[in-house]
Design a protein around this motif. Structure first.
Motif, PDB file in Angstrom:
ATOM      1  N   GLU A  18       0.853  -1.175   0.000  1.00  0.00           N
ATOM      2  CA  GLU A  18       0.000   0.000   0.000  1.00  0.00           C
ATOM      3  C   GLU A  18       0.891   1.228   0.000  1.00  0.00           C
ATOM      4  N   ASP A  20       1.892   5.135   0.059  1.00  0.00           N
ATOM      5  CA  ASP A  20       1.466   6.408   0.639  1.00  0.00           C
ATOM      6  C   ASP A  20       1.635   7.483  -0.430  1.00  0.00           C
ATOM      7  N   LEU A  22       0.229  10.572  -0.103  1.00  0.00           N
ATOM      8  CA  LEU A  22       0.087  11.900   0.493  1.00  0.00           C
ATOM      9  C   LEU A  22       1.385  12.395   1.127  1.00  0.00           C
ATOM     10  N   THR A  24       4.025  12.865   4.632  1.00  0.00           N
ATOM     11  CA  THR A  24       3.946  13.634   5.866  1.00  0.00           C
ATOM     12  C   THR A  24       5.201  14.495   5.965  1.00  0.00           C
ATOM     13  N   PHE A  39       3.656   4.429  13.204  1.00  0.00           N
ATOM     14  CA  PHE A  39       2.688   3.933  12.215  1.00  0.00           C
ATOM     15  C   PHE A  39       2.616   2.400  12.264  1.00  0.00           C
ATOM     16  N   GLU A  42       0.795   1.353  15.315  1.00  0.00           N
ATOM     17  CA  GLU A  42      -0.653   1.577  15.189  1.00  0.00           C
ATOM     18  C   GLU A  42      -1.308   0.483  14.358  1.00  0.00           C
ATOM     19  N   ASN A  46      -4.101  -1.930  15.830  1.00  0.00           N
ATOM     20  CA  ASN A  46      -5.443  -1.848  15.260  1.00  0.00           C
ATOM     21  C   ASN A  46      -5.818  -3.035  14.385  1.00  0.00           C
TER      22      ASN A  46
ATOM     23  N   PHE B  57     -11.087   0.359  17.484  1.00  0.00           N
ATOM     24  CA  PHE B  57      -9.971   0.318  16.542  1.00  0.00           C
ATOM     25  C   PHE B  57     -10.097   1.467  15.541  1.00  0.00           C
ATOM     26  N   ALA B  58      -8.996   1.748  14.869  1.00  0.00           N
ATOM     27  CA  ALA B  58      -8.923   2.901  13.967  1.00  0.00           C
ATOM     28  C   ALA B  58     -10.086   2.967  12.968  1.00  0.00           C
ATOM     29  N   GLN B  90      -6.005  16.036   7.043  1.00  0.00           N
ATOM     30  CA  GLN B  90      -5.804  14.676   7.564  1.00  0.00           C
ATOM     31  C   GLN B  90      -5.046  14.720   8.894  1.00  0.00           C
ATOM     32  N   ASN B  91      -4.169  15.715   9.044  1.00  0.00           N
ATOM     33  CA  ASN B  91      -3.460  15.880  10.323  1.00  0.00           C
ATOM     34  C   ASN B  91      -4.438  16.195  11.452  1.00  0.00           C
ATOM     35  N   LEU B  99      -4.850   9.290  15.818  1.00  0.00           N
ATOM     36  CA  LEU B  99      -4.131   8.431  14.879  1.00  0.00           C
ATOM     37  C   LEU B  99      -3.059   9.242  14.163  1.00  0.00           C
ATOM     38  N   THR B 100      -1.982   8.585  13.742  1.00  0.00           N
ATOM     39  CA  THR B 100      -0.974   9.289  12.951  1.00  0.00           C
ATOM     40  C   THR B 100      -1.568   9.620  11.578  1.00  0.00           C
ATOM     41  N   PRO B 101      -1.056  10.696  10.945  1.00  0.00           N
ATOM     42  CA  PRO B 101      -1.579  11.065   9.618  1.00  0.00           C
ATOM     43  C   PRO B 101      -1.474   9.924   8.607  1.00  0.00           C
ATOM     44  N   VAL B 102      -0.417   9.129   8.701  1.00  0.00           N
ATOM     45  CA  VAL B 102      -0.267   8.013   7.758  1.00  0.00           C
ATOM     46  C   VAL B 102      -1.386   6.997   7.941  1.00  0.00           C
ATOM     47  N   HIS B 103      -1.728   6.784   9.192  1.00  0.00           N
ATOM     48  CA  HIS B 103      -2.774   5.809   9.471  1.00  0.00           C
ATOM     49  C   HIS B 103      -4.150   6.352   9.085  1.00  0.00           C
ATOM     50  N   ASN B 105      -4.632   8.334   6.615  1.00  0.00           N
ATOM     51  CA  ASN B 105      -4.615   8.178   5.163  1.00  0.00           C
ATOM     52  C   ASN B 105      -4.966   6.749   4.754  1.00  0.00           C
ATOM     53  N   ARG B 106      -4.356   5.800   5.458  1.00  0.00           N
ATOM     54  CA  ARG B 106      -4.605   4.385   5.159  1.00  0.00           C
ATOM     55  C   ARG B 106      -6.077   4.028   5.392  1.00  0.00           C
ATOM     56  N   GLN B 109      -8.284   5.586   2.783  1.00  0.00           N
ATOM     57  CA  GLN B 109      -8.163   4.862   1.511  1.00  0.00           C
ATOM     58  C   GLN B 109      -8.983   3.577   1.544  1.00  0.00           C
TER      59      GLN B 109
END
Lengths: 79, 148
Positions: A18, A20, A22, A24, A39, A42, A46, B57-58, B90-91, B99-103, B105-106, B109
């Motif tokens: 996957e 990214d 976007l 950061t 990340f 997380e 999750n 969960f997220a 998203q931030n 959640l982190t911005p990457v998460h 985003n995930r 998506q």
């Protein structure tokens, strides 16, 4: 956020990949390393069932697409 | 004050002094009752958010905030059908739900690819509210929107 900060992209690889798109903005490679670990953590918290013997990796790329480092998480089967 | 308030969009605000509030309470039981009701609802939402941040969960957590926002915007007439203005980066969304911005985003998506939402140009479109509610185990009782 300061737009002169470098942008890092974190791609997740498990059974599929996957990417990214976007990114950061973070002020240093060390900050990017911490963000990548966070990340990965997380994702594990999750979606714990994501990890099996195939492992999981988070690649960090810079804006040119060069992979800077990888956080690799393994589940090692001993039998 | 034990907290700060920031606005995401233009707004009108008014300052009401403590004396004016107390005067309103004395002169109108309905205002007193309304504010009491409002603070009970605030507590109820806070309880739901404790659960949301601590236990969901997220994916479920994000589904939950989207259900809540859509319903609250709809109730006050600020939603355009299944769409509404959501000027969050998203931030900021990540800060809101921990959640982190990457998460973020995930997770966005994933929701997009499953046909649940679209999030473009600061507009959130809910494409499948029933499925989103199921994912979030969303029960709107905590918002106390119905008159009793």
């Amino acid at each position: 956020m300061d737009s002169s900060m470098p942008r890092y992209f974190f791609d997740l690889h498990d059974h599929s990949s996957e990417f990214d798109r976007l990114g950061t903005e973070l002020d240093s490679q060390r900050a990017a390393q911490v963000a990548a670990v966070e990340f990965a953590g997380e994702i594990l918290k999750n979606e714990p069932s994501i990890l099996d013997s195939k492992g999981l990796a988070v690649d960090a790329r810079d804006e040119d697409g060069t992979i800077l480092f990888t956080v690799h998480i393994e589940l090692v089967d001993h039998r | 004050m034990d907290h700060g308030i920031g606005a995401l969009s233009d707004l009108k605000c008014a300052a009401v002094s403590k004396d004016q509030i107390l005067e309103a309470f004395n002169s109108s039981p309905r205002i007193a009752r309304g504010l009491w009701w409002s603070s009970l609802v605030d507590e109820s939402i806070l309880r739901q958010w404790l659960t949301n941040l601590g236990q969901r969960f997220a994916y479920e957590r994000m589904a939950h905030i989207f259900c809540e926002l859509w319903l609250r915007m709809t109730i006050v007439g600020l939603a355009d059908g299944d769409e509404f203005h959501l000027p969050l980066t998203q931030n900021q969304l990540g800060d809101t739900i921990g959640l982190t911005p990457v998460h973020v985003n995930r997770t966005l998506q994933r929701m997009r690819s499953e046909g649940l939402i679209e999030f473009e140009q600061r507009r959130l479109k809910i494409c499948d509210i029933d499925k989103l509610k199921d994912i979030a185990e969303f029960n709107s009782d905590y918002l106390h929107l119905e008159r009793r």
